[in-house]
Design a protein around this motif. Sequence first.
Motif, mmCIF file in Angstrom:
data_model
loop_
_atom_site.group_PDB
_atom_site.id
_atom_site.type_symbol
_atom_site.label_atom_id
_atom_site.label_comp_id
_atom_site.label_asym_id
_atom_site.label_seq_id
_atom_site.Cartn_x
_atom_site.Cartn_y
_atom_site.Cartn_z
ATOM 1 N N GLU A 39 0.727 -1.305 -0.092
ATOM 2 C CA GLU A 39 0.376 0.069 0.159
ATOM 3 C C GLU A 39 0.983 1.239 -0.281
ATOM 4 N N ASP A 40 2.190 1.563 -0.023
ATOM 5 C CA ASP A 40 3.072 2.572 0.045
ATOM 6 C C ASP A 40 3.412 2.267 -0.755
ATOM 7 N N GLY A 41 3.787 1.699 -1.880
ATOM 8 C CA GLY A 41 4.016 1.531 -3.037
ATOM 9 C C GLY A 41 5.060 1.132 -2.800
ATOM 10 N N PHE A 42 5.554 -0.151 -2.895
ATOM 11 C CA PHE A 42 6.710 -0.837 -3.005
ATOM 12 C C PHE A 42 6.380 -2.385 -4.454
ATOM 13 N N ASP A 43 7.294 -2.297 -4.753
ATOM 14 C CA ASP A 43 7.402 -3.434 -5.039
ATOM 15 C C ASP A 43 8.015 -3.597 -6.024
ATOM 16 N N ASP A 44 8.160 -4.601 -7.964
ATOM 17 C CA ASP A 44 9.609 -4.663 -8.424
ATOM 18 C C ASP A 44 10.906 -5.299 -7.500
ATOM 19 N N ILE A 45 10.646 -6.275 -6.946
ATOM 20 C CA ILE A 45 11.401 -6.731 -6.123
ATOM 21 C C ILE A 45 12.813 -7.691 -6.972
ATOM 22 N N VAL A 46 13.563 -7.578 -7.163
ATOM 23 C CA VAL A 46 14.509 -8.546 -7.327
ATOM 24 C C VAL A 46 15.827 -9.016 -6.576
ATOM 25 N N TYR A 47 16.182 -10.407 -6.271
ATOM 26 C CA TYR A 47 16.335 -10.786 -6.236
ATOM 27 C C TYR A 47 18.035 -10.899 -6.422
ATOM 28 N N GLU B 60 11.264 -19.365 7.974
ATOM 29 C CA GLU B 60 11.991 -18.017 8.639
ATOM 30 C C GLU B 60 12.272 -17.098 7.505
ATOM 31 N N ASP B 61 12.517 -16.309 7.966
ATOM 32 C CA ASP B 61 12.325 -15.172 6.713
ATOM 33 C C ASP B 61 13.677 -13.623 7.801
ATOM 34 N N HIS B 62 14.896 -13.641 7.055
ATOM 35 C CA HIS B 62 15.630 -12.695 7.638
ATOM 36 C C HIS B 62 15.634 -11.969 7.281
ATOM 37 N N PHE B 63 15.610 -10.698 6.676
ATOM 38 C CA PHE B 63 15.476 -9.550 6.041
ATOM 39 C C PHE B 63 16.199 -8.197 6.302
ATOM 40 N N GLU B 64 16.886 -6.967 5.793
ATOM 41 C CA GLU B 64 18.124 -5.988 6.375
ATOM 42 C C GLU B 64 17.094 -5.145 5.154
ATOM 43 N N VAL C 187 18.480 -19.765 1.823
ATOM 44 C CA VAL C 187 19.049 -18.909 1.137
ATOM 45 C C VAL C 187 19.267 -17.163 1.373
ATOM 46 N N SER C 188 20.552 -16.742 1.023
ATOM 47 C CA SER C 188 20.548 -15.318 0.732
ATOM 48 C C SER C 188 21.184 -14.884 -0.487
ATOM 49 N N ALA C 189 20.637 -13.657 -0.101
ATOM 50 C CA ALA C 189 21.407 -12.530 -1.542
ATOM 51 C C ALA C 189 20.701 -11.234 -1.265
ATOM 52 N N SER C 190 21.351 -10.657 -2.103
ATOM 53 C CA SER C 190 20.730 -9.174 -2.192
ATOM 54 C C SER C 190 19.262 -8.606 -3.165
ATOM 55 N N TRP C 191 18.853 -7.636 -2.403
ATOM 56 C CA TRP C 191 17.723 -7.690 -3.554
ATOM 57 C C TRP C 191 18.011 -5.630 -3.351
ATOM 58 N N ARG C 192 16.609 -5.581 -4.747
ATOM 59 C CA ARG C 192 16.502 -3.871 -4.710
ATOM 60 C C ARG C 192 15.388 -3.722 -4.999
ATOM 61 N N MET C 193 14.517 -3.002 -5.458
ATOM 62 C CA MET C 193 13.330 -2.861 -5.903
ATOM 63 C C MET C 193 13.015 -1.194 -5.785
ATOM 64 N N ASN C 194 11.510 -0.948 -6.132
ATOM 65 C CA ASN C 194 11.507 0.740 -6.711
ATOM 66 C C ASN C 194 11.834 1.424 -5.901
ATOM 67 N N ASN C 195 11.507 1.453 -4.583
ATOM 68 C CA ASN C 195 12.000 2.439 -3.316
ATOM 69 C C ASN C 195 12.786 1.807 -1.884
ATOM 70 N N ALA C 196 13.674 0.855 -2.537
ATOM 71 C CA ALA C 196 14.393 0.265 -1.427
ATOM 72 C C ALA C 196 15.287 -0.924 -2.349
ATOM 73 N N HIS C 197 16.008 -0.939 -1.153
ATOM 74 C CA HIS C 197 17.939 -2.437 -1.259
ATOM 75 C C HIS C 197 17.800 -2.578 0.307
ATOM 76 N N GLY C 198 18.447 -4.228 0.031
ATOM 77 C CA GLY C 198 18.753 -4.703 0.584
ATOM 78 C C GLY C 198 19.517 -5.923 0.710
ATOM 79 N N VAL C 199 19.138 -6.714 2.165
ATOM 80 C CA VAL C 199 20.067 -8.267 1.864
ATOM 81 C C VAL C 199 18.780 -8.881 2.863
#
Length: 161
Positions: A100-108, A154-158, A124-136
């Motif tokens: 709802e806050d407009g986040f989408d288009d995630i890519v690993y 379990e899902d742990h991400f930053e 699984v571990s990865a880096s990720w990015r999306m339209n308004n943020a990125h992380g790991v």
Amino acid sequence: MLNLIKPSIARAAALTLGLGATTTLADASFAQEAETRAASEYELSTAVAIASRQWRDAFNAGDAAGAAAMYEEDAIMVAEPFGTFEGREAIEAFWTQLIEDGFDDIVYANTTTVVSHDLTTAEVSASWRMNNAHGVITRELWALQSDGIALLREDHFEVAQ
């Protein structure tokens, strides 16, 4: 396709062990065990890859319920800096708000999958990015269910931004 892979695995194991025409029963048993383990690792890795893709597809389509359905009912999600979310309902609420806050288009990217020794889970571990943020993703723990589908336990991400 799996049937095409299995004979190759057995041949590779036999060559590695130096097995030839004088193969002993113990050597053949070891080769069979290696073949069976490799096939199980392949099945688990494939189930995780498919489920992970389904999660990303649901999220990118704005389907928080679909994304949350990829978690076990009592899953735990640790999203830094947002907090810890326990259970599928709380996890769905988090994804709903994010969408709802407009986040989408995630890519690993730089994805690594490590299969557990008992062949029931994979990390699984990865880096990720999306339209308004990125992380790991520091740790996604996918568990193979009795129906052959993998779900997040379990899902742990930053979030870096």
